[in-house]
Design a protein around this motif. Sequence first.
Motif, PDB file in Angstrom:
ATOM      1  N   LEU A   3     -13.696  10.080   1.884  1.00 56.72           N
ATOM      2  CA  LEU A   3     -13.306   8.852   1.180  1.00 56.72           C
ATOM      3  C   LEU A   3     -12.586   7.893   2.113  1.00 56.72           C
ATOM      4  CD1 LEU A   3     -11.964  10.478  -2.105  1.00 56.72           C
ATOM      5  CD2 LEU A   3     -14.159   9.333  -1.777  1.00 56.72           C
ATOM      6  N   SER A   4     -11.737   8.426   2.967  1.00 56.10           N
ATOM      7  CA  SER A   4     -10.997   7.559   3.887  1.00 56.10           C
ATOM      8  C   SER A   4     -11.920   6.954   4.930  1.00 56.10           C
ATOM      9  CB  SER A   4      -9.865   8.329   4.569  1.00 56.10           C
ATOM     10  OG  SER A   4     -10.357   9.276   5.452  1.00 56.10           O
ATOM     11  N   LYS A   5     -12.925   7.696   5.353  1.00 57.36           N
ATOM     12  CA  LYS A   5     -13.888   7.135   6.307  1.00 57.36           C
ATOM     13  C   LYS A   5     -14.703   6.028   5.668  1.00 57.36           C
ATOM     14  CE  LYS A   5     -14.426  11.088   9.322  1.00 57.36           C
ATOM     15  NZ  LYS A   5     -15.299  12.146   9.824  1.00 57.36           N
ATOM     16  N   ARG A   6     -15.033   6.212   4.405  1.00 57.69           N
ATOM     17  CA  ARG A   6     -15.828   5.210   3.685  1.00 57.69           C
ATOM     18  C   ARG A   6     -15.052   3.918   3.506  1.00 57.69           C
ATOM     19  NH1 ARG A   6     -17.804   7.560  -1.572  1.00 57.69           N
ATOM     20  NH2 ARG A   6     -18.600   9.067  -0.120  1.00 57.69           N
ATOM     21  N   THR A   7     -13.743   4.029   3.249  1.00 58.32           N
ATOM     22  CA  THR A   7     -12.932   2.829   3.019  1.00 58.32           C
ATOM     23  C   THR A   7     -12.289   2.299   4.300  1.00 58.32           C
ATOM     24  OG1 THR A   7     -10.946   4.121   2.535  1.00 58.32           O
ATOM     25  CG2 THR A   7     -12.360   3.542   0.673  1.00 58.32           C
ATOM     26  N   GLY A   8     -12.400   3.055   5.393  1.00 60.06           N
ATOM     27  CA  GLY A   8     -11.809   2.602   6.647  1.00 60.06           C
ATOM     28  C   GLY A   8     -10.336   2.886   6.760  1.00 60.06           C
ATOM     29  N   ARG A   9      -9.794   3.744   5.932  1.00 58.22           N
ATOM     30  CA  ARG A   9      -8.363   4.092   5.969  1.00 58.22           C
ATOM     31  C   ARG A   9      -8.167   5.454   6.525  1.00 58.22           C
ATOM     32  NH1 ARG A   9      -4.672   0.317   5.925  1.00 58.22           N
ATOM     33  NH2 ARG A   9      -5.079  -1.272   4.428  1.00 58.22           N
ATOM     34  N   TRP A  60     -10.380  14.262   0.795  1.00 53.78           N
ATOM     35  CA  TRP A  60      -9.997  12.874   1.059  1.00 53.78           C
ATOM     36  C   TRP A  60     -10.664  12.297   2.302  1.00 53.78           C
ATOM     37  CZ3 TRP A  60      -7.875   9.447  -1.999  1.00 53.78           C
ATOM     38  CH2 TRP A  60      -7.448   8.241  -1.451  1.00 53.78           C
ATOM     39  N   ARG A 103       0.837  -1.201   0.000  1.00 56.09           N
ATOM     40  CA  ARG A 103       0.000   0.000   0.000  1.00 56.09           C
ATOM     41  C   ARG A 103       0.874   1.253   0.000  1.00 56.09           C
ATOM     42  NH1 ARG A 103      -1.689   3.076   4.507  1.00 56.09           N
ATOM     43  NH2 ARG A 103      -3.493   4.342   4.045  1.00 56.09           N
ATOM     44  N   TYR A 159       0.976   3.988  -3.025  1.00 55.97           N
ATOM     45  CA  TYR A 159       0.627   5.382  -2.788  1.00 55.97           C
ATOM     46  C   TYR A 159       1.815   6.305  -3.064  1.00 55.97           C
ATOM     47  CZ  TYR A 159      -3.985   4.388  -0.877  1.00 55.97           C
ATOM     48  OH  TYR A 159      -5.288   4.014  -0.718  1.00 55.97           O
ATOM     49  N   ARG A 198      -1.356  11.623   4.739  1.00 57.96           N
ATOM     50  CA  ARG A 198      -2.366  10.590   4.546  1.00 57.96           C
ATOM     51  C   ARG A 198      -1.822   9.170   4.390  1.00 57.96           C
ATOM     52  NH1 ARG A 198      -7.458  10.915   6.208  1.00 57.96           N
ATOM     53  NH2 ARG A 198      -8.054  13.085   6.172  1.00 57.96           N
TER      54      ARG A 198
END
Length: 187
Positions: A181-187, A178, A18, A22, A61
């Motif tokens: 989006l990060s909350k939605r993916t759990g990151r 971001w 990952r 990134y 991030r």
Amino acid sequence: MSTDATTPREPVLSLSSRTVVYGAVGAALYAVLGLFSFLIPGTQAVQVRPAFALVPFFGKRFGVIAGLFTGLVGNAIIDLISGYGLTYWNWSVANGLVGALAGLLFAYLPPIANEALRLVVTALGALLATAVGLLFVFTDIWVQGIDVTTVISINYLPALISDAIAVVILVPALDAIWEPLSKRTGR
């Protein structure tokens, strides 16, 4: 999913697929978007480069390694494409240090629930990482053979001012985009 102080975090210097992905994506984005810049008159190749905001953003991030890679490799690619070659390798290292310092800084800051405060802290953290990371350009004293006054007035300060404007405005904006989006993916 909300992150709090008890949620375990990845190790600060973790190297995973990952992180590599990134970092590579960040370097590629920075290299391409960094070409859209212009020289500040009266400086030694100091450019206004809004894409620089990607460096502390990727550090914040995606971690220290991704931030370092984004700044170091992205800037080196920009210099190669622009025809500078690796003459200014120390500036690439300085860009990498900005990303790494942003990653370190934000890894140790506790999560902030208040959106406005989080964005202010993001802007200030990115500014601090930029100011400290760019200090590496003082190696121009040895690399380019110029004096301290020239490094400060023609290299460091113009770069700091132009990059500071970019990071104070664009890093919080990128982070605000971001965050959902990060909350939605759990990151």
